[in-house]
Motif scaffolding. Structure first.
Motif, PDB file in Angstrom:
ATOM      1  N   PHE A 106       0.730  -1.177   0.023  1.00 12.98           N
ATOM      2  CA  PHE A 106       0.190   0.001  -0.070  1.00 12.98           C
ATOM      3  C   PHE A 106       0.835   1.156   0.007  1.00 12.98           C
ATOM      4  N   SER A 107       1.873   1.553   0.930  1.00 15.88           N
ATOM      5  CA  SER A 107       2.668   2.275   0.930  1.00 15.88           C
ATOM      6  C   SER A 107       4.031   2.021   1.763  1.00 15.88           C
ATOM      7  N   GLY A 108       4.956   2.843   1.617  1.00 19.04           N
ATOM      8  CA  GLY A 108       6.215   2.660   2.826  1.00 19.04           C
ATOM      9  C   GLY A 108       7.399   1.826   2.098  1.00 19.04           C
ATOM     10  N   ASP A 109       7.994   0.889   2.609  1.00 19.12           N
ATOM     11  CA  ASP A 109       9.019   0.223   2.407  1.00 19.12           C
ATOM     12  C   ASP A 109       8.730  -0.421   0.975  1.00 19.12           C
ATOM     13  N   PRO A 110       9.352  -0.320  -0.107  1.00 23.38           N
ATOM     14  CA  PRO A 110       8.833  -0.770  -1.615  1.00 23.38           C
ATOM     15  C   PRO A 110       9.189  -2.594  -1.592  1.00 23.38           C
ATOM     16  N   LEU A 111       9.906  -3.014  -0.619  1.00 19.38           N
ATOM     17  CA  LEU A 111      10.421  -4.356  -0.474  1.00 19.38           C
ATOM     18  C   LEU A 111       9.375  -4.914   0.470  1.00 19.38           C
ATOM     19  N   VAL A 112       8.413  -5.787   0.004  1.00 21.06           N
ATOM     20  CA  VAL A 112       7.523  -6.417   0.889  1.00 21.06           C
ATOM     21  C   VAL A 112       7.548  -7.774   0.960  1.00 21.06           C
ATOM     22  N   PHE A 151       7.794 -15.691   0.362  1.00 18.97           N
ATOM     23  CA  PHE A 151       7.758 -14.617  -0.812  1.00 18.97           C
ATOM     24  C   PHE A 151       7.855 -13.320  -0.434  1.00 18.97           C
ATOM     25  N   GLU A 152       8.617 -12.693  -1.482  1.00 16.65           N
ATOM     26  CA  GLU A 152       8.416 -11.115  -1.252  1.00 16.65           C
ATOM     27  C   GLU A 152       8.423 -10.340  -2.722  1.00 16.65           C
ATOM     28  N   ALA A 153       8.104  -9.234  -2.726  1.00 20.86           N
ATOM     29  CA  ALA A 153       8.063  -8.554  -3.947  1.00 20.86           C
ATOM     30  C   ALA A 153       8.674  -7.101  -3.868  1.00 20.86           C
ATOM     31  N   GLU A 154       9.097  -6.531  -4.949  1.00 25.46           N
ATOM     32  CA  GLU A 154       9.531  -5.164  -4.892  1.00 25.46           C
ATOM     33  C   GLU A 154       8.683  -4.263  -5.888  1.00 25.46           C
ATOM     34  N   PHE A 155       8.365  -3.200  -5.065  1.00 25.49           N
ATOM     35  CA  PHE A 155       7.602  -2.213  -5.995  1.00 25.49           C
ATOM     36  C   PHE A 155       8.526  -1.159  -6.529  1.00 25.49           C
ATOM     37  N   ILE A 156       8.741  -0.987  -7.826  1.00 19.36           N
ATOM     38  CA  ILE A 156       9.720  -0.031  -8.503  1.00 19.36           C
ATOM     39  C   ILE A 156       8.981   0.860  -9.361  1.00 19.36           C
TER      40      ILE A 156
END
Lengths: 111, 111
Positions: free
Chosen positions: B51-57, B63-68
């Motif tokens: 939703f917001s904050g650290d782009p690495l979730v 599992f993890e995902a990165e928002f770029i």
């Protein structure tokens, strides 16, 4: 008990028949959605409702109608089923800023 | 309307291999991002969300995902897959509580 229930879970019907798929939820969410899933196409939004008096068309509403009978109930109707409506149908619910919570799905086959 | 692209339609890996599934979306404004998993015969389950904050979730099951933001991407990763990760994975994007799904990526993990 399941938070989102869908009935029926499986249905086989014939072309031209009227079909209703039902969804009910105990999560207390205001927002409810109907999606269909087809292989290779992901989930596509048919209709959504943000509260009892609010009904909106999604990407692929043609051939479908919905009814929001209560906060907890959201029904999807196929007025005259056709074979290309054969798909897996999912109901989902959400609240503000929440991710959608999916029901178990209804597998519909139109012959 | 949003579009969500998952470029890998079918991925086959051996156990212990690393996984990265791509997801790109079209909307330039504020969005919420999700990855769902669907095990064979089951409904969609949430893996992780941004939703917001650290782009690495970080999500469930390693599992993890990165928002770029600059690339409109939200790629899913797992350092070492297991046979039990065999499933279909869907990326989803929401704005104003309408959810748009990608077409899905089928992951097949060989034991």
């Amino acid at each position: 008990d399941a938070d989102v229930t869908q009935t029926p879970r499986n249905r086989i019907t014939k072309t031209g028949k009227r079909i209703m798929l039902e969804c009910s939820q105990t999560k207390g969410h205001d927002r409810m959605y109907w999606y269909r899933q087809d292989p290779g196409l992901g989930l596509r939004l048919i209709y959504y409702s943000f509260d009892v008096k609010d009904i909106n068309k999604g990407e692929i509403s043609d051939g479908y109608s919905v009814s929001r009978q209560a906060q907890a109930k959201f029904s999807l109707s196929l007025e005259s089923a056709i074979p290309n409506q054969t798909a897996l149908y999912f109901c989902a619910t959400s609240d503000l800023k929440q991710d959608p919570f999916f029901g178990p799905g209804t597998r519909l086959t139109v012959l | 309307a949003q579009s969500v692209s998952q470029h890998n339609h079918h991925v086959i890996l051996s156990e212990a291999a690393s996984l990265e599934l791509g997801c790109n979306y079209s909307y330039g404004g504020t969005v919420n991002l999700f990855w769902y998993v669907q095990y064979p015969g089951q409904h969609l389950q949430l893996l992780l969300k941004y939703f917001s904050g650290d782009p690495l979730v970080k999500g469930i099951k390693g599992f993890e995902a990165e928002f770029i933001k600059s690339k409109f991407s939200f790629n899913l990763r797992k350092p070492s897959v297991q046979w039990s990760d065999t499933a279909e994975y869907f990326c989803a994007v929401s704005n104003f509580n309408k959810f748009y799904f990608g077409s899905g990526t089928k992951l097949n993990v060989k034991p």
